[in-house]
Design an enzyme around this catalytic site. Structure first.
Site, PDB file in Angstrom:
ATOM      1  N   GLU A  73       0.855  -1.184   0.000  1.00 18.96           N
ATOM      2  CA  GLU A  73       0.000   0.000   0.000  1.00 18.96           C
ATOM      3  C   GLU A  73       0.896   1.241   0.000  1.00 18.96           C
ATOM      4  O   GLU A  73       0.467   2.327   0.343  1.00 18.96           O
ATOM      5  CB  GLU A  73      -0.968  -0.025   1.182  1.00 18.96           C
ATOM      6  CG  GLU A  73      -0.317  -0.291   2.521  1.00 18.96           C
ATOM      7  CD  GLU A  73      -1.322  -0.331   3.647  1.00 18.96           C
ATOM      8  OE1 GLU A  73      -2.060   0.643   3.800  1.00 18.96           O
ATOM      9  OE2 GLU A  73      -1.341  -1.337   4.392  1.00 18.96           O
TER      10      GLU A  73
ATOM     11  N   CYS B   1      -3.155  -3.879   4.690  1.00 12.77           N
ATOM     12  CA  CYS B   1      -2.180  -4.874   5.169  1.00 12.77           C
ATOM     13  C   CYS B   1      -2.511  -6.296   4.734  1.00 12.77           C
ATOM     14  O   CYS B   1      -1.727  -7.212   4.959  1.00 12.77           O
ATOM     15  CB  CYS B   1      -2.088  -4.843   6.692  1.00 12.77           C
ATOM     16  SG  CYS B   1      -1.556  -3.266   7.316  1.00 12.77           S
TER      17      CYS B   1
ATOM     18  N   HIS C  98      -1.015 -10.356  12.385  1.00 18.04           N
ATOM     19  CA  HIS C  98      -0.619  -9.065  11.826  1.00 18.04           C
ATOM     20  C   HIS C  98      -0.330  -8.179  13.040  1.00 18.04           C
ATOM     21  O   HIS C  98      -1.176  -8.070  13.940  1.00 18.04           O
ATOM     22  CB  HIS C  98      -1.765  -8.483  10.992  1.00 18.04           C
ATOM     23  CG  HIS C  98      -1.592  -7.024  10.707  1.00 18.04           C
ATOM     24  ND1 HIS C  98      -0.471  -6.541  10.073  1.00 18.04           N
ATOM     25  CD2 HIS C  98      -2.365  -5.929  11.000  1.00 18.04           C
ATOM     26  CE1 HIS C  98      -0.567  -5.211   9.970  1.00 18.04           C
ATOM     27  NE2 HIS C  98      -1.703  -4.835  10.534  1.00 18.04           N
TER      28      HIS C  98
END
Ligand code: HMG
Length: 387
Positions: free
Chosen positions: A79, A111, A233
């Protein structure tokens, strides 16, 4: 046939800021950053490291160990893209001299982008077992100097080789995905730093974890106690810790202790690198594999979250001899080589990196020999060189 992760490469830029220094500069109690957020340091990218150069650097380490000619797919999840049209992956393909037949493109969903790439690569290798796929996640997390999200910034890249009969982690059948159109974090065109509704984003992350973990266990008929470790994450380690607390709630002591200890091992690298968006989950996996002795067939759960929002839970089984495919010394040297910036230096480096250098200006890098860097644009074409 088993398909999964055969190689892992990692890169983070050669500068960092220490969280105690940052806390003093922002007149905060250092424990808020060290314990409340759970970060000790964060990597800082200067103007010469972007998503592309970091992706090349993460991939080049394992290329010498694989057959380049077998790479049929190259996916770049980011991104922090450097062009609205051309894929970051084409610069990588060219720098690393991958075969001209390779199918290559960039994917985006905050993400989640790298996990999207992993899933596409897994399906591709199932259909083309003699070929392999490279999946790169590469990002610079930027909220801005003095912003609410400043302490959760970072920079780096992880690159995976997905192959049949993998030598690190075999991906299990099935997954559980969940998506919703929301505005917890986003970066409008033309803005160099992200907008975020911080508290809301942390709640949505936890809701998506609860939902996908529950669904996945139902799908597979598994219990929490079946997992050796859960990798998350990690936008900051406290975020994963909160999810892990939900996972272990009500579990027997042995399961709770195991998942907590393994969470600490999985969070070790992220604690010093910071958020690297797409690659953050895979940095947690690498940290777990390199800081914990795992047994063949140990089950690792992976939770991927991308704002906007998309969540997915899946799992893999550790492959016997996985340690031989990792380069712990190289990865730890990567972290140790970084230069500590003062907060004033970090602010200067950070703000300078938000600017595009004037076209034609040749940038030089202070990286070590062998690393790639962004050398500026010539006729608006991005130039990548090796030190
Ligand atoms: P904040 O307002 O700076 O922090 O925002 P806070 O006041 O909420 O405090 C944080 C924690 O520190 C709290 O603990 C405090 O109690 C504690 P918690 O209640 O959370 O357990 N604390 C202390 N602890 C020890 N000693 C002290 C002390 N003082 C306070 N003295 C926030 C924090 C994370 C919201 C902010 O940094 C932010 O907006 N970050 C960016 C957003 C983000 O990372 N969200 C994560 C979920 S979304 C996601 O993961 C996607 C993402 O990666 C993007 C993508 O998908 O591309 C971000």
């Amino acid at each position: 046939m088993r398909v999964g992760i055969d190689q892992i490469g990692f890169y983070t830029p050669n500068k960092y800021v220490d969280m105690v220094d940052l806390a003093h500069a922002r007149q905060e109690d250092p424990d808020k950053y060290l314990i409340g957020i759970g970060q000790s340091q964060m990597s800082v990218a200067d103007q010469t490291q972007d998503a592309v150069s970091m992706g090349i650097n993460a991939t080049q380490f394992y290329l010498k160990r694989i057959e380049r000619q077998r790479v049929g797919l190259l996916i770049f999840g980011t991104e922090s893209g450097v062009d609205q049209s051309k894929s970051a992956s084409l610069f990588v393909k060219s720098a690393l001299k991958l075969p001209p037949e390779v199918r290559t493109f960039e994917v985006k969903e905050a993400c989640f982008g790298m996990t999207a790439g992993v899933m596409i690569a897994r399906d591709y290798v199932r259909l083309h077992p003699h070929q392999t796929a490279i999946v790169i996640g590469s990002d610079i997390a930027r909220y801005g100097v003095g912003s609410g999200g400043e302490v959760t910034q970072g920079a780096g890249s992880v690159s995976l080789l997905i192959a049949a009969e993998p030598r690190i982690l075999a991906i299990n059948e099935g997954h559980s995905a969940f998506s919703q159109d929301i505005n917890d974090f986003w970066r409008p065109n033309g803005m160099a730093t992200a907008l975020v509704d911080g508290k809301y984003s942390t709640q949505v992350y936890l809701d998506f974890f609860t939902q996908t973990f529950k669904q996945y266990k139902k799908l597979k008929g598994w219990q929490t106690s079946d997992f050796t470790a859960l990798a998350y994450h990690l936008p900051f380690t406290k975020m994963g810790l909160k999810a892990n607390r939900l996972a272990v709630a009500g579990q027997a002591e042995v399961t709770k202790t195991r998942l907590e200890k393994n969470f600490t091992a999985a969070a070790q690298y992220g604690r010093t690198v910071g958020n690297i968006y797409t690659a953050s989950l895979y940095l947690s996996l690498l940290s777990l594999l390199e800081n914990k002795k795992l047994q063949p067939d140990n089950k690792i759960g992976l939770f991927s979250y991308g704002s906007g929002a998309m969540g997915e839970f899946y799992s893999g089984q550790v492959v016997s001899g996985y340690e031989r495919q990792l380069d712990v010394v190289q990865d730890q040297k990567m972290l140790a080589r970084r230069q500590r910036l003062t907060v004033a230096q970090y602010e200067q480096v950070f703000n300078n990196a938000l600017l595009d250098p004037s076209d034609g200006l040749e940038l030089t890098s202070d990286e070590q020999v062998g690393y790639w860097y962004f050398a500026g644009t010539k006729g608006q074409v991005r130039q990548y060189r090796q030190v």
